[in-house]
Design an enzyme around this catalytic site. Sequence first.
Site, PDB file in Angstrom:
ATOM      1  CD  GLU A 152      -3.182   1.303  -0.033  1.00  0.00           C
ATOM      2  OE1 GLU A 152      -2.476   1.861  -0.320  1.00  0.00           O
ATOM      3  OE2 GLU A 152      -4.053   0.293   0.381  1.00  0.00           O
ATOM      4  CD  GLU A 212      -5.857   0.368   7.977  1.00  0.00           C
ATOM      5  OE1 GLU A 212      -4.634  -1.077   8.191  1.00  0.00           O
ATOM      6  OE2 GLU A 212      -6.238   0.156   6.666  1.00  0.00           O
TER       7      GLU A 212
HETATM    8  C1  BGC Z   1      -5.704   3.026   3.376  1.00  0.00           C
HETATM    9  C2  BGC Z   1      -5.788   3.973   4.384  1.00  0.00           C
HETATM   10  C3  BGC Z   1      -6.950   4.718   3.372  1.00  0.00           C
HETATM   11  C4  BGC Z   1      -8.160   4.058   2.662  1.00  0.00           C
HETATM   12  C5  BGC Z   1      -8.816   5.415   2.548  1.00  0.00           C
HETATM   13  C6  BGC Z   1      -7.014   2.455   2.716  1.00  0.00           C
HETATM   14  O1  BGC Z   1      -6.473   1.262   2.008  1.00  0.00           O
HETATM   15  O2  BGC Z   1      -5.027   2.604   4.425  1.00  0.00           O
HETATM   16  O3  BGC Z   1      -4.971   4.851   5.282  1.00  0.00           O
HETATM   17  O4  BGC Z   1      -6.951   6.363   4.336  1.00  0.00           O
HETATM   18  O5  BGC Z   1      -7.182   3.332   2.998  1.00  0.00           O
HETATM   19  O6  BGC Z   1      -9.904   4.980   1.523  1.00  0.00           O
END
Ligand code: BGC
Length: 917
Positions: free
Chosen positions: A498, A769
């Site tokens: 990511e 998270e």
């Molecule tokens: C990220 C988040 C992000 C979110 C938004 C995720 O995959 O890791 O931190 O803000 O998607 O859709």
Amino acid sequence: MNTVSKQIRDSFTITLALACLTALAITATAATSPALTPASLTCQGLVNPQGLDAAQPELNWISISADPAVRGQVQAAYQILVADSEAALGQNVGNLWDSGKVMSDQSAHVAYAGKPLLSHQACHWKVRVWNRNGVESAWSQPGFWTMGFVTPDKWQLNWIGGAGRTGLLRKEFTVKQTLKRAWVYTSALGFYELRLNGSKVGSDRIAPGWTDYFRRVQYRCFDVTDQVKRGANVMGVEIAPGWFAGKIGSHGPSKYGKTPAFAAELFLEFTDGTTQIVKSDRAWKTSEGPLTASDMQDGDQYDARLEKTGWDLPGYDDSSWMAAEVLQGENRNLVAQQDQPIGVVREMKAVKVTEPTPGVHVYDLGQNITGVARIAMQGAKGTKITLRFAERLNADGTLDFTSLRAAKATDTYILSGNGVETFQPKFTFHGFRWISIQGLEKAPALSEVSGIVICSQVPEIGFLETSDAALNHLLSNIKWTAHNAFMSVPLDSPQRSERQGWTGDANVMAATATWLFDMDRFYTKWEGDVLGAQAYNKGESDGLMPTVAPRWAESGGGKGGGWGDVGVNLPYVLWQRYGNTEIIRTSYVGMQKWLAYLERHSKNHIIPASSRISTAGDWEDVNDETPKDLVATFYCALDVSQVAEMAAAIGKDADAAAYRKRFQEVRAAIIKEYVAPDGTVAKGSQTAQVFALHLGLYPDGMREKVLGKLLENIKAHKDHLTTGYLGTQWLLQVLAENGHADVAYKILLQKTQPSWLFMASMGQTSLWEGWTSLKPDGTFGSKRTSLGHSALGSCGDWMFQSIGGLVPDPMSPGFKHFIIRPIPGGALTNAEMKYQSPQGQITSHWTLKDGQFNLEVEVPVNATATIVLPTADTASSTESGRPVAVSPGVVAAGTTQGSASYNVGSGRYSFAVTLEP
Ligand code: BGC
């Protein structure tokens, strides 16, 4: 208009001229003031930077007093000299700029206003200041900066590459004259490491930082005078895919290009006045090297048997190497790097080793970090060592890779067999606490295994410690997790497939980050990435801010509701915290376009959930949903109010008035659409109530009802929060501002899930998270979750302001004037806060014992403060042992229920207050 400090202002009717009045009042208290010394010179927020391309670089310093305890010291005037040589500056000749004596207390963001600066120019500068008695300081220690390419369009740079995704490039050249100065400009599409005569140039790692390479590529400049010698010299460079050609997110590799490339230009200036330039060109030779594959997510694969000993030294036989390929048609927009480079921040020695599976040794660093491993080892030629990384261990002690998703995070090394070999990958990074090493017969000793922390080198400027060990653990988790994510871009997380600059995550963390680190340059650079991504949106989408920045090939579009809004909210934070108004100017057009976009997508000022602005919502809330249309519309209101303030700050008064009016219209629409007569906002989620309270989005006189609904919700959840990324940012602040600091403390100190201290109590060294990333039994609550995600750390802002007690004054950006108002709570008995503000260090240290509240404060020279003590009983309060009413330099500013305020100038203060039982 409802931040803490605004309330304090209202309640004490402190006027806008407060800072001046305080200074005047203080002037009367001391006849003479010690001489000042200007120090800590920076240019464009950096210490002695090389290769700038700003036409008018900003200069900063702080004034140190010979006796910082003396009260009310100010800089009454300054003079800056800038010269093109050290010699001229030494003779006090500002042949590029002599500002003359400027009657001003400004010491930050002073724009260079001398002769136009030329490419490659060296600028040496110093400053002197006058105190309020007219006593002149000595000149400061000199600082310098050098200019890069002032007219980059005239810069003809060749991009050269090897045959593949990794490789070596070298070029030998001869120097015949005596060298005066040598400097080199470097850049890469991908990552590079430049070596000159066998040693590394500079200390940057995984350079250059990430940008949208279609729009701009950063270059760096290094002084290499000491590395170049007379006779034969060699420049050697190693290249790797990096962000340019490596994997981005879960979207695969090559989002900007397929193979990396490198560009350099070495300038040699000789004592006889002649010059020589060595460029990247076809005369460079290239070969495969020991790095056989490299990717940020997957790791580096290194075969030490393929090392080419001496390749970066003169005399190496490169006859079998091929000619480098010069990339045709490359015309990249080269810009000087604005922020601190990525580099080694520290080394963490392994603290424990286990062998859960025969032959696999697991090392614990004791801390979740971002970076790579360094391992010293010995073995037979051809032995393959495999390093793997994880944030968590399985119950059997093996590594749990769940949080990595598709990132392979695997580094391999094939031994050359030549004695002790050290492996420290150069072109990848991982997010991890545990390292497993497979392939060695004997496990390396703990002393031979380290975690090398690699991040953007933003200076640490804030410190907060309390009497509660669990809160200190939380503060450490916030700081580590924030820093772990600063990798030229504020990443959402550093470990999984990511690792992107998600705009919402950075938005909610920005205010907290500014307390911990000097984020001005880092965020200024990234705001450029945000605006660059916005600029791709054309036609009907014109103005739409991105969900991730930098943009990459297919990551178009954008979103609001806390994500794209960072394009407005971030300049606001930088202006408020660092006094940076330049960021307002450079972002202004983009901010206006965004506000116009929001308007086009609103119906009667409400942004419908179906519109493209609509958002991820209050991401990671705990079953307490806030409608997405409210989220997007709330952020629109916030943006409009912030742009109104910023417009006024740069003299655009008509715009400011128009945005203020629009704020009132959006406010009225929100009230009509979402606020019920009993105070429930939308469905009454904690976040919805917090939004309304934060911006005053309720009919006059209804605050108590809206607040009551928030308190009801919190009570129903047994003093737990339910807020996601967005509501969490203001939950504690809204409670404390509205007289419920006790509830804020209950939530902050809550030990059961969902809470910050639950994470800490699980032995975690970073933030998760989501609130339920791990279950109480320690297993993953969700397969898509990471254990190193900074966004939930946004409570740090409130902790610095309320536990540390340092509240910024929105009317006085850059801490020229600030408020000290600790709010003791929970069972805390003391807290100590230190903050390196643009004016100098601010400290606040309070203790609470047997009803006695003591507060030590230090206000830097050139700043003023309002101290708020937690009692209205002014008669029994003392300062440095005297009744506070007669304390020199302490001016009463009013009392309100349960508190009293005093205005002070710079100096040290020691207040003692007996609290009412
Ligand atoms: C990220 C988040 C992000 C979110 C938004 C995720 O995959 O890791 O931190 O803000 O998607 O859709």
